[in-house]
Design a protein around this motif. Structure first.
Motif, mmCIF file in Angstrom:
data_model
loop_
_atom_site.group_PDB
_atom_site.id
_atom_site.type_symbol
_atom_site.label_atom_id
_atom_site.label_comp_id
_atom_site.label_asym_id
_atom_site.label_seq_id
_atom_site.Cartn_x
_atom_site.Cartn_y
_atom_site.Cartn_z
ATOM 1 N N PHE A 188 0.881 -1.191 0.000
ATOM 2 C CA PHE A 188 0.000 0.000 0.000
ATOM 3 C C PHE A 188 0.907 1.226 0.000
ATOM 4 C CE2 PHE A 188 0.662 -1.694 4.254
ATOM 5 C CZ PHE A 188 1.172 -0.596 4.940
ATOM 6 N N ASP A 219 4.254 3.553 8.594
ATOM 7 C CA ASP A 219 3.482 2.321 8.374
ATOM 8 C C ASP A 219 3.726 1.899 6.930
ATOM 9 O OD1 ASP A 219 1.614 0.304 8.137
ATOM 10 O OD2 ASP A 219 -0.076 1.467 8.931
ATOM 11 N N ASP A 230 2.813 -5.979 6.710
ATOM 12 C CA ASP A 230 2.248 -4.708 7.182
ATOM 13 C C ASP A 230 2.783 -4.456 8.589
ATOM 14 O OD1 ASP A 230 0.625 -2.527 7.706
ATOM 15 O OD2 ASP A 230 -1.253 -3.664 7.783
ATOM 16 N N GLU A 231 3.453 -3.337 8.778
ATOM 17 C CA GLU A 231 4.100 -3.075 10.070
ATOM 18 C C GLU A 231 4.184 -1.569 10.284
ATOM 19 O OE1 GLU A 231 7.914 -4.986 10.260
ATOM 20 O OE2 GLU A 231 8.407 -4.231 12.245
ATOM 21 N N THR A 232 4.037 -1.145 11.539
ATOM 22 C CA THR A 232 4.157 0.283 11.866
ATOM 23 C C THR A 232 5.117 0.473 13.030
ATOM 24 O OG1 THR A 232 1.818 0.572 11.307
ATOM 25 C CG2 THR A 232 2.870 2.381 12.475
ATOM 26 N N GLU A 323 -2.414 -3.602 16.065
ATOM 27 C CA GLU A 323 -1.964 -2.232 15.809
ATOM 28 C C GLU A 323 -2.770 -1.159 16.541
ATOM 29 O OE1 GLU A 323 -2.848 -0.855 11.736
ATOM 30 O OE2 GLU A 323 -3.412 -2.912 11.253
ATOM 31 N N GLU A 337 2.520 -1.456 15.230
ATOM 32 C CA GLU A 337 1.849 -2.561 14.535
ATOM 33 C C GLU A 337 2.817 -3.696 14.277
ATOM 34 O OE1 GLU A 337 0.619 -1.696 10.477
ATOM 35 O OE2 GLU A 337 -0.828 -3.347 10.511
HETATM 36 ZN ZN ZN Z 1 -0.141 -0.924 8.671
#
Ligand code: ZN
Ligand code: ZN
Length: 360
Positions: A188, A219, A230-232, A323, A337
């Motif tokens: 994304f 993010d 997906d990581e924040t 998250e 996250e």
């Molecule tokens: Zn994310």
């Protein structure tokens, strides 16, 4: 890319029979990929209790043959598989046909209705999505590889993020690192949101220059072999004040509390409540508006949902994000996250980037 196991279509045939359907029309391209391995963008799968049909147009013939397990009957139709589906329906004459109501075009629906007068159509939205919630070994491996690519991006963020640097430049350097390390694309648009922008849960990287003493929410996600990550992380440029420390510690505690509750049999809504309770108790309840987490796989947002209204129950093999965040309007925000793999007795955190408050 290896072939997807033939067992997926086989299992779906049995499910179609169980549901009393004579056919299930699969038009969601992610479900099609999950069942058939097809990585193109235009196709349709029809599953009956006995057979699995794959319809596409001539552009994809060679690709479909090479990607698909042998248990599909492949049908190629000139430039438009809709006509093919029409023909197939005339032959099968299903009395009751399930379809993905959020993905079947009006055009196809009208044609199919016309093709077989007696067919009754019924929405069967989540049949394949339900399968996809639990990942097999190969899928977990793809997700782990996707995370590796993603985390090369976070290393780059740590190297680049300083007061004076523009958000978009940080994102660009991180994205380049992800691509160099195997990401086929981003999952994304990267979020790099500093200062008051950190209060926007989805603040895409902008032309803003990062200032001293700001929280910066980053993010990001990568996609590799079709599977997403997906990581924040939230960074602070400068010395933390009392409020910085309190908010960061609250979000981290909320996240750890939720992670503690992740195990097979746990209700997804309870996991959400565990995190939300910590944030509410600290007095920031109204600043945490979104759900706690979501499944990740072929899509970056898929089932199960970790939210107050979720009906999902966690099972071994599910991969979910955790998250929590606190977003104080006009001031800033924090989100942390991680991705958790539900294991036999608990969970494994499969994102590895350090999450202690990182001062830059
Ligand atoms: Zn994310
Ligand atoms: Zn997420």
């Amino acid at each position: 890319m290896s072939l997807v196991p033939a067992s997926r279509a086989k299992r779906l045939k049995a499910r179609v029979r169980e549901m009393g359907l004579d056919a299930l029309i699969v038009t969601d391209i992610f479900n099609i990929r999950y069942l058939s391995g097809f990585t193109g963008s235009s196709a349709c799968v029809v599953i009956t209790p006995e057979n699995a049909y794959f319809l596409t147009d001539s552009r994809y013939e060679t690709q479909a043959i090479s990607e698909m397990p042998g248990n599909f009957k492949l049908k190629i139709y000139g430039s438009n598989w809709i006509d093919g589906a029409n023909e197939l329906f005339k032959r099968l004459k299903p009395a009751l046909a399930g379809f993905e109501s959020n993905r079947l075009s009006y055009d196809l629906h009208a044609k199919l209705k016309k093709a077989v007068k007696g067919t009754r159509f019924t929405p069967a939205l989540d049949v394949v999505r339900e399968f996809r919630k639990v990942k097999d070994k190969a899928e977990i491996n793809y997700i782990r590889c996707s995370i590796e690519a993603l985390e090369s991006g976070f290393k780059e963020v740590k190297r680049r993020l300083r007061p004076g640097v523009v958000e978009k430049d940080v994102a660009f350097c991180a994205e380049l690192a992800m691509r160099k390390n195997g990401a086929e694309r981003l999952a994304f648009d990267s979020i790099v949101a500093s200062g008051p922008r950190a209060a926007l849960p989805h603040g895409k990287a902008s032309d803003k220059a990062i200032k001293k003493g700001e929280f910066v929410v980053v993010d990001m996600g990568a996609r590799l072999d079709g599977y997403n990550s997906d990581e924040t992380r939230t960074y602070l440029t400068g010395k933390p004040g009392a409020l910085h420390k309190k908010i960061y510690a609250t979000v981290l505690e909320a996240q750890l509390r939720a992670i503690d509750g992740i195990r097979p049999g746990a209700k997804a809504a309870d996991v959400d409540t565990a995190a939300r309770g910590v944030i509410k108790k600290a007095g920031y309840g109204k600043y945490f508006g979104h759900a706690l987490g979501h499944g990740v796989g072929l899509e970056v947002h898929e089932g199960p949902a970790l939210s107050p209204l979720s009906k999902d129950v966690l099972r071994e093999g599910m991969v979910v994000t955790v998250e929590p965040g606190i977003y104080v309007p006009d001031w800033g925000g924090v989100r942390i996250e991680d991705m958790a793999l539900v294991t036999r007795h608990g969970c494994e955190i499969i994102t590895k980037t350090d999450k202690m408050l990182c001062l830059l």
